[in-house]
Every structure is written in structure tokens, then in C-alpha cells.
Design a protein around this motif. Structure first.
Motif, PDB file in Angstrom:
ATOM      1  N   CYS A  12      16.951  47.092   2.147  1.00  7.05           N
ATOM      2  CA  CYS A  12      17.909  46.258   1.193  1.00  7.05           C
ATOM      3  C   CYS A  12      17.272  44.675   1.544  1.00  7.05           C
ATOM      4  CB  CYS A  12      19.070  46.563   1.554  1.00  7.05           C
ATOM      5  SG  CYS A  12      19.737  48.177   0.658  1.00  7.05           S
ATOM      6  N   ILE A  13      17.068  44.454   2.738  1.00  4.84           N
ATOM      7  CA  ILE A  13      17.060  43.003   3.382  1.00  4.84           C
ATOM      8  C   ILE A  13      15.606  42.684   2.832  1.00  4.84           C
ATOM      9  CG2 ILE A  13      16.608  41.762   5.223  1.00  4.84           C
ATOM     10  CD1 ILE A  13      18.660  43.218   6.542  1.00  4.84           C
ATOM     11  N   ILE A  14      14.627  43.477   2.877  1.00  9.06           N
ATOM     12  CA  ILE A  14      13.073  43.166   2.495  1.00  9.06           C
ATOM     13  C   ILE A  14      13.007  43.116   1.034  1.00  9.06           C
ATOM     14  CG2 ILE A  14      10.839  44.135   2.428  1.00  9.06           C
ATOM     15  CD1 ILE A  14      11.259  45.296   5.111  1.00  9.06           C
ATOM     16  N   GLY A  15      14.140  44.166   0.348  1.00  9.69           N
ATOM     17  CA  GLY A  15      13.963  44.086  -1.218  1.00  9.69           C
ATOM     18  C   GLY A  15      14.535  42.859  -1.551  1.00  9.69           C
ATOM     19  N   GLY A  16      15.633  42.365  -1.083  1.00 11.05           N
ATOM     20  CA  GLY A  16      16.316  41.020  -1.429  1.00 11.05           C
ATOM     21  C   GLY A  16      15.401  39.779  -1.215  1.00 11.05           C
ATOM     22  N   ILE A  17      14.597  39.756  -0.132  1.00  5.43           N
ATOM     23  CA  ILE A  17      13.589  38.547   0.254  1.00  5.43           C
ATOM     24  C   ILE A  17      12.653  38.647  -1.126  1.00  5.43           C
ATOM     25  CG2 ILE A  17      11.701  37.704   1.763  1.00  5.43           C
ATOM     26  CD1 ILE A  17      13.482  39.304   4.064  1.00  5.43           C
ATOM     27  N   VAL A  18      12.018  39.687  -1.202  1.00  5.34           N
ATOM     28  CA  VAL A  18      11.088  39.914  -2.367  1.00  5.34           C
ATOM     29  C   VAL A  18      11.520  39.240  -3.653  1.00  5.34           C
ATOM     30  CG1 VAL A  18       9.710  41.379  -3.592  1.00  5.34           C
ATOM     31  CG2 VAL A  18       9.655  41.438  -1.129  1.00  5.34           C
ATOM     32  N   PHE A  19      12.944  39.730  -4.026  1.00  7.27           N
ATOM     33  CA  PHE A  19      13.363  39.352  -5.361  1.00  7.27           C
ATOM     34  C   PHE A  19      13.486  37.695  -5.278  1.00  7.27           C
ATOM     35  CE2 PHE A  19      17.063  38.853  -8.087  1.00  7.27           C
ATOM     36  CZ  PHE A  19      16.810  39.118  -9.056  1.00  7.27           C
ATOM     37  N   TYR A  20      14.156  37.392  -4.288  1.00  8.24           N
ATOM     38  CA  TYR A  20      14.409  35.786  -3.864  1.00  8.24           C
ATOM     39  C   TYR A  20      12.992  35.256  -4.280  1.00  8.24           C
ATOM     40  CZ  TYR A  20      15.056  31.274  -2.029  1.00  8.24           C
ATOM     41  OH  TYR A  20      15.106  29.826  -1.881  1.00  8.24           O
ATOM     42  N   LEU A  21      11.824  35.615  -3.693  1.00 13.13           N
ATOM     43  CA  LEU A  21      10.591  35.048  -3.628  1.00 13.13           C
ATOM     44  C   LEU A  21       9.969  35.066  -5.212  1.00 13.13           C
ATOM     45  CD1 LEU A  21       8.744  35.998  -0.619  1.00 13.13           C
ATOM     46  CD2 LEU A  21       9.703  33.811  -1.013  1.00 13.13           C
ATOM     47  N   TYR A  22      10.285  36.311  -5.818  1.00 12.09           N
ATOM     48  CA  TYR A  22       9.714  36.238  -7.158  1.00 12.09           C
ATOM     49  C   TYR A  22      10.592  35.306  -8.166  1.00 12.09           C
ATOM     50  CZ  TYR A  22       9.355  38.638 -11.871  1.00 12.09           C
ATOM     51  OH  TYR A  22       9.337  38.768 -13.125  1.00 12.09           O
ATOM     52  N   ARG A  23      11.814  35.298  -8.212  1.00  9.57           N
ATOM     53  CA  ARG A  23      12.610  34.469  -8.897  1.00  9.57           C
ATOM     54  C   ARG A  23      12.296  33.070  -8.660  1.00  9.57           C
ATOM     55  NH1 ARG A  23      18.803  35.578  -8.161  1.00  9.57           N
ATOM     56  NH2 ARG A  23      18.674  33.326  -8.278  1.00  9.57           N
ATOM     57  N   ALA A  24      12.148  32.675  -7.507  1.00  9.45           N
ATOM     58  CA  ALA A  24      11.603  31.121  -7.155  1.00  9.45           C
ATOM     59  C   ALA A  24      10.268  30.721  -7.770  1.00  9.45           C
ATOM     60  CB  ALA A  24      11.575  30.907  -5.571  1.00  9.45           C
ATOM     61  N   LYS A  25       9.434  31.713  -7.452  1.00 13.95           N
ATOM     62  CA  LYS A  25       8.210  31.707  -8.251  1.00 13.95           C
ATOM     63  C   LYS A  25       8.183  31.515  -9.727  1.00 13.95           C
ATOM     64  CE  LYS A  25       4.965  30.921  -4.981  1.00 13.95           C
ATOM     65  NZ  LYS A  25       4.308  29.725  -4.974  1.00 13.95           N
ATOM     66  N   LYS A  26       8.844  32.244 -10.264  1.00 14.13           N
ATOM     67  CA  LYS A  26       8.974  32.166 -11.624  1.00 14.13           C
ATOM     68  C   LYS A  26       9.709  31.016 -12.281  1.00 14.13           C
ATOM     69  CE  LYS A  26      10.485  35.546 -15.355  1.00 14.13           C
ATOM     70  NZ  LYS A  26      10.852  36.863 -15.593  1.00 14.13           N
ATOM     71  N   ARG A  27      10.668  30.360 -11.428  1.00 11.87           N
ATOM     72  CA  ARG A  27      11.277  29.127 -11.655  1.00 11.87           C
ATOM     73  C   ARG A  27      10.147  27.942 -11.525  1.00 11.87           C
ATOM     74  NH1 ARG A  27      15.866  30.937  -8.683  1.00 11.87           N
ATOM     75  NH2 ARG A  27      14.972  29.991  -7.024  1.00 11.87           N
ATOM     76  N   GLY A  28       8.974  27.981 -10.962  1.00  6.62           N
ATOM     77  CA  GLY A  28       8.215  27.035 -10.590  1.00  6.62           C
ATOM     78  C   GLY A  28       8.240  26.341  -9.424  1.00  6.62           C
TER      79      GLY A  28
END
Length: 61
Positions: A12-28
């Protein structure tokens, strides 16, 4: 049973980190994790340490 719970929490922790990084990159965002990333913007060229001297202090205040 304890091992399964620990593995589930870690996933869950690793999944949250990956999701945060994905969203941040998508925002530019270029400097993910840098507290000054939004203030420095493209002036850093994508590197948080790229701002130097007066430019760094002026933008990061």
C-alpha cells in the motif's frame, strides 16, 4: 499471518508513492519532492539545484 499484514502494508505504501509520482509527472512537475519546485519552475531546467545565486534566493523566498 503477521507477514501477510506487513507485506500488504508495504504494498500500500509503495503503491501510494507510485501513484503520487505518476500524478505529479502528469501535472508536469519537473522537480518532484523539491519544496521549491513550483516557485522555481522552468528556470531550473528541471533540476532543483539548477537555480543559483540571486535567482535562487529571489525565487525561493
Amino acid at each position: 499471518m503477521e507477514n501477510i499484514i506487513i507485506i500488504a502494508v508495504l504494498l500500500c505504501i509503495i503503491g501510494g508513492i507510485v501513484f503520487y509520482l505518476y500524478r505529479a509527472k502528469k501535472r508536469g512537475e519537473t522537480c518532484i519532492g523539491c519544496p521549491y519546485a513550483k516557485q522555481c519552475g522552468s528556470g531550473c531546467g528541471g533540476k532543483c539545484s539548477g537555480c543559483s545565486g540571486k535567482e535562487k534566493t529571489a525565487r525561493h523566498k
